[in-house]
Design a protein around this motif. Structure first.
Motif, PDB file in Angstrom:
ATOM      1  N   TRP A  40     -58.778  13.379 -25.465  1.00 13.29           N
ATOM      2  CA  TRP A  40     -57.468  12.889 -25.913  1.00 13.29           C
ATOM      3  C   TRP A  40     -56.776  12.035 -24.860  1.00 13.29           C
ATOM      4  N   ASP A  41     -57.091  12.361 -23.601  1.00 14.03           N
ATOM      5  CA  ASP A  41     -56.530  11.547 -22.506  1.00 14.03           C
ATOM      6  C   ASP A  41     -57.068  10.118 -22.598  1.00 14.03           C
ATOM      7  N   LYS A  42     -58.380  10.018 -22.834  1.00 14.48           N
ATOM      8  CA  LYS A  42     -59.029   8.696 -22.970  1.00 14.48           C
ATOM      9  C   LYS A  42     -58.458   7.979 -24.207  1.00 14.48           C
ATOM     10  N   ALA A  43     -58.277   8.758 -25.294  1.00 16.29           N
ATOM     11  CA  ALA A  43     -57.751   8.172 -26.534  1.00 16.29           C
ATOM     12  C   ALA A  43     -56.340   7.631 -26.322  1.00 16.29           C
ATOM     13  N   LEU A  44     -55.506   8.405 -25.602  1.00 16.16           N
ATOM     14  CA  LEU A  44     -54.123   7.966 -25.360  1.00 16.16           C
ATOM     15  C   LEU A  44     -54.097   6.691 -24.507  1.00 16.16           C
ATOM     16  N   SER A  45     -54.989   6.629 -23.520  1.00 15.91           N
ATOM     17  CA  SER A  45     -55.058   5.413 -22.694  1.00 15.91           C
ATOM     18  C   SER A  45     -55.453   4.215 -23.566  1.00 15.91           C
ATOM     19  N   ASP A  46     -56.399   4.434 -24.496  1.00 19.75           N
ATOM     20  CA  ASP A  46     -56.792   3.358 -25.426  1.00 19.75           C
ATOM     21  C   ASP A  46     -55.630   2.956 -26.331  1.00 19.75           C
ATOM     22  N   TRP A  47     -54.865   3.965 -26.766  1.00 14.30           N
ATOM     23  CA  TRP A  47     -53.677   3.677 -27.595  1.00 14.30           C
ATOM     24  C   TRP A  47     -52.747   2.740 -26.842  1.00 14.30           C
ATOM     25  N   ALA A  48     -52.546   3.058 -25.559  1.00 13.39           N
ATOM     26  CA  ALA A  48     -51.639   2.220 -24.742  1.00 13.39           C
ATOM     27  C   ALA A  48     -52.185   0.791 -24.635  1.00 13.39           C
ATOM     28  N   VAL A  49     -53.512   0.663 -24.494  1.00 13.42           N
ATOM     29  CA  VAL A  49     -54.113  -0.680 -24.411  1.00 13.42           C
ATOM     30  C   VAL A  49     -53.882  -1.440 -25.718  1.00 13.42           C
ATOM     31  N   ILE A  50     -54.069  -0.754 -26.848  1.00 15.07           N
ATOM     32  CA  ILE A  50     -53.901  -1.402 -28.159  1.00 15.07           C
ATOM     33  C   ILE A  50     -52.445  -1.849 -28.340  1.00 15.07           C
ATOM     34  N   ILE A  51     -51.511  -0.948 -28.009  1.00 13.02           N
ATOM     35  CA  ILE A  51     -50.085  -1.296 -28.175  1.00 13.02           C
ATOM     36  C   ILE A  51     -49.707  -2.445 -27.229  1.00 13.02           C
ATOM     37  N   THR A  52     -50.255  -2.417 -26.002  1.00 11.00           N
ATOM     38  CA  THR A  52     -49.979  -3.502 -25.048  1.00 11.00           C
ATOM     39  C   THR A  52     -50.459  -4.851 -25.603  1.00 11.00           C
ATOM     40  N   SER A  53     -51.601  -4.829 -26.300  1.00 13.83           N
ATOM     41  CA  SER A  53     -52.106  -6.072 -26.905  1.00 13.83           C
ATOM     42  C   SER A  53     -51.077  -6.638 -27.878  1.00 13.83           C
ATOM     43  N   PHE A  54     -50.492  -5.759 -28.679  1.00 13.48           N
ATOM     44  CA  PHE A  54     -49.463  -6.226 -29.627  1.00 13.48           C
ATOM     45  C   PHE A  54     -48.245  -6.776 -28.889  1.00 13.48           C
ATOM     46  N   THR A  55     -47.888  -6.128 -27.770  1.00 13.98           N
ATOM     47  CA  THR A  55     -46.710  -6.618 -27.025  1.00 13.98           C
ATOM     48  C   THR A  55     -46.968  -8.007 -26.453  1.00 13.98           C
ATOM     49  N   LEU A  56     -48.222  -8.258 -26.029  1.00 11.00           N
ATOM     50  CA  LEU A  56     -48.552  -9.598 -25.513  1.00 11.00           C
ATOM     51  C   LEU A  56     -48.443 -10.646 -26.622  1.00 11.00           C
ATOM     52  N   ILE A  57     -48.896 -10.276 -27.818  1.00 10.76           N
ATOM     53  CA  ILE A  57     -48.801 -11.209 -28.948  1.00 10.76           C
ATOM     54  C   ILE A  57     -47.323 -11.489 -29.252  1.00 10.76           C
ATOM     55  N   ILE A  58     -46.513 -10.421 -29.216  1.00 12.58           N
ATOM     56  CA  ILE A  58     -45.076 -10.593 -29.472  1.00 12.58           C
ATOM     57  C   ILE A  58     -44.446 -11.487 -28.401  1.00 12.58           C
ATOM     58  N   GLY A  59     -44.899 -11.324 -27.151  1.00 18.93           N
ATOM     59  CA  GLY A  59     -44.404 -12.180 -26.059  1.00 18.93           C
ATOM     60  C   GLY A  59     -44.695 -13.644 -26.336  1.00 18.93           C
ATOM     61  N   GLY A  60     -45.905 -13.928 -26.820  1.00 16.30           N
ATOM     62  CA  GLY A  60     -46.286 -15.304 -27.173  1.00 16.30           C
ATOM     63  C   GLY A  60     -45.416 -15.851 -28.283  1.00 16.30           C
ATOM     64  N   ILE A  61     -45.139 -15.003 -29.285  1.00 18.25           N
ATOM     65  CA  ILE A  61     -44.279 -15.436 -30.409  1.00 18.25           C
ATOM     66  C   ILE A  61     -42.859 -15.717 -29.898  1.00 18.25           C
ATOM     67  N   ASP A  62     -42.385 -14.870 -28.991  1.00 10.44           N
ATOM     68  CA  ASP A  62     -41.050 -15.070 -28.399  1.00 10.44           C
ATOM     69  C   ASP A  62     -40.968 -16.425 -27.697  1.00 10.44           C
ATOM     70  N   LEU A  63     -42.045 -16.759 -26.970  1.00  5.73           N
ATOM     71  CA  LEU A  63     -42.076 -18.034 -26.247  1.00  5.73           C
ATOM     72  C   LEU A  63     -42.027 -19.213 -27.228  1.00  5.73           C
ATOM     73  N   LEU A  64     -42.768 -19.088 -28.327  1.00  3.92           N
ATOM     74  CA  LEU A  64     -42.735 -20.139 -29.356  1.00  3.92           C
ATOM     75  C   LEU A  64     -41.328 -20.301 -29.910  1.00  3.92           C
ATOM     76  N   ARG A  65     -40.707 -19.161 -30.208  1.00  5.04           N
ATOM     77  CA  ARG A  65     -39.333 -19.194 -30.752  1.00  5.04           C
ATOM     78  C   ARG A  65     -38.382 -19.858 -29.769  1.00  5.04           C
ATOM     79  N   TYR A  66     -38.548 -19.497 -28.472  1.00  4.44           N
ATOM     80  CA  TYR A  66     -37.665 -20.058 -27.445  1.00  4.44           C
ATOM     81  C   TYR A  66     -37.787 -21.585 -27.408  1.00  4.44           C
ATOM     82  N   HIS A  67     -39.032 -22.081 -27.417  1.00 12.30           N
ATOM     83  CA  HIS A  67     -39.219 -23.528 -27.315  1.00 12.30           C
ATOM     84  C   HIS A  67     -38.770 -24.256 -28.583  1.00 12.30           C
ATOM     85  N   LEU A  68     -38.939 -23.613 -29.738  1.00 10.62           N
ATOM     86  CA  LEU A  68     -38.428 -24.226 -30.983  1.00 10.62           C
ATOM     87  C   LEU A  68     -36.906 -24.349 -30.919  1.00 10.62           C
TER      88      LEU A  68
END
Lengths: 229, 239
Positions: A40-68
């Protein structure tokens, strides 16, 4: 109820995960519990990696919004600059998705997201040189800062200046030509006073991290919740 | 025949020169290079995010659905993060952040006591008596600077300052250790600063050798363009 689902449940999740991950790491109960915890420890670390991936995508979208917004606000003058950022970001993502498509549909080709040829070209000839140039341009600012810092105003500043000169000369072949003792002196400074000087700072960071963990468990640290109700 | 590699190398040389031109003055070519950097960096980080999402979650869900079923939960939590754009349901994003904060803090809290505290104390405990005088001086220096640094960072307990004309052994010891700590840290910061400068100089040299020296014509054209950009900026400011 509203506050419960908005604040208290996320804070409880943080406390429970922190307590479980710390307790089962330090205390051994039996083999089956230990094995289950490891899984479960390994699974939770993977969960954090997956959620972090989404946060990076959201960061990219934020940057697009800012420049628009910038194009909308400033107008045509901003278009070549913000337009470049938007276009390059979208183009890199498109090539990455093409790489992803090839990795599933034609796996024998060996093309993945990071090995997609156009994506690799953009990385090698645009991202890598700009990244290293932006990082190294700090040299000019450090040179200007060192001009101000390396002034022998008092004994402490003098010590800082002497140490810096010895380390810089010890790191270069010129220093060795001037006096062969610079290299061993640099090694001694790095091993003895430098190690001892950073030891209390490292310990302070350690205590600070433990206190942050305790603050999170006790709901004292709430800045991660973002905006307040 | 001009290859894509040559075109790329020329563009890289231009961009490097334009970024360095900012050290002299802000100009239109620096702004362009800066926006190229931001765009590619954002695109690259999104691509890496998609890649790790694919490797960790999607591939596992396709190949081993019975073992990896629980990856659906973080995928849902990650998607909930898009609610941060909603005024009404922004709080849904907190569930994903909660997992990340908790896992990050737990990983740090359980490894840091050993690495940052216990190992440091163990390393600081060196023999203060012995026959080798050089080793002894080094050990005493390390001990005094470490204890002095810890005294400097002691913000909760201060020995009371003695009244004028009177002395206090504890206060004198505290002041002495405090000063040793500051002087030790000055040596440390001097070394850190010098190492930073040397590293940055190394970076500039390697950038010159990789991107500029092999494509000298591109570098010269880049410099001319940067000079034109700077002149335009100077004229614009002087109006």
């Amino acid at each position: 109820m509203s506050l419960t689902i908005r604040r208290f449940i996320p804070q409880t999740i943080v406390s429970i995960i922190l307590i479980i991950m710390i307790i089962f790491y330090y205390f051994y109960i039996n083999k089956s519990v230990s094995d289950a915890f490891t899984t479960w420890d390994k699974a939770l670390s993977d969960w954090a990696v997956i959620i972090t991936s989404f946060t990076l995508i959201i960061g990219g979208i934020d940057l697009l919004r800012y420049h628009l917004v910038q194009i909308k606000k400033i107008g045509v003058k901003q278009l070549p600059f913000s337009g470049t950022t938007i276009a390059l970001e979208i183009i890199m993502v498109i090539f990455a998705l093409i790489g992803l498509y090839y990795s599933y549909v034609y796996p024998k080709l060996g093309i993945t997201i990071t090995t997609q040829p156009q994506f690799t070209w953009l990385f090698t000839y645009l991202y890598a040189p700009t990244d290293s140039a932006v990082y190294s341009i700090l040299l000019f600012y450090i040179a200007s800062a060192s001009y101000r810092a390396f002034i022998a105003r008092n004994p402490m500043a003098t010590l800082l200046l002497i140490t810096a000169i010895v380390i810089m000369l010890g790191n270069t072949s010129l220093g060795n030509l001037i006096w062969p003792g610079f290299l061993p002196l640099r090694d001694w400074i790095m091993t003895v006073p430098n190690t001892a000087a950073f030891r209390p700072i490292t310990m302070g960071v350690g205590f600070g991290t433990i206190i942050l963990g305790l603050r999170l468990i006790m709901w004292r640290e709430v800045s991660w919740l973002g905006r307040r109700e | 025949m001009v290859s894509w590699e040559i075109i790329g190398a020329w563009i890289a040389a231009f961009i490097v020169i334009w970024i360095y031109s900012f050290a002299f003055r802000d100009n239109v070519f620096y702004k362009l290079a800066e926006h190229i950097f931001v765009g590619t960096a954002a695109g690259y980080s999104i691509a890496l995010a998609i890649d790790s999402l694919n490797r960790v979650a999607i591939k596992s869900l396709i190949t081993q659905p019975t073992v990896s079923w629980h990856y659906i939960i973080p995928i849902i939590l990650g998607m909930l993060m898009f609610f941060k754009y909603s005024r009404k349901y922004y709080w849904l994003a907190r569930y994903g952040v909660a997992i990340n904060v908790a896992v990050g803090a737990a990983l740090a809290v359980r490894t840091i006591p050993m690495a940052n505290i216990i190992r440091q104390i163990q390393a600081a405990l060196t023999p203060l008596w012995g026959s080798d005088p050089i080793k002894l001086v080094n050990n005493w220096l390390m001990f005094l600077i470490t204890v002095g640094g810890l005294t400097y960072f002691l913000f909760t307990i201060f020995p009371p300052k003695p009244a004028p004309g009177r002395t206090s052994a504890i206060y004198t010891l505290y002041r002495a250790l405090y000063l040793i700590g500051i002087y030790g840290m000055m040596v440390g910061f001097g070394a850190l600063f010098a190492n930073t400068i040397v590293t940055r100089v190394g970076f500039v040299i390697s950038i010159y050798l990789i991107y500029l020296q092999p494509y000298i014509i591109a570098t010269i054209i880049g410099v001319i363009l940067a000079a034109i950009g700077i002149l335009i900026e100077v004229r614009r400011r002087s109006k």
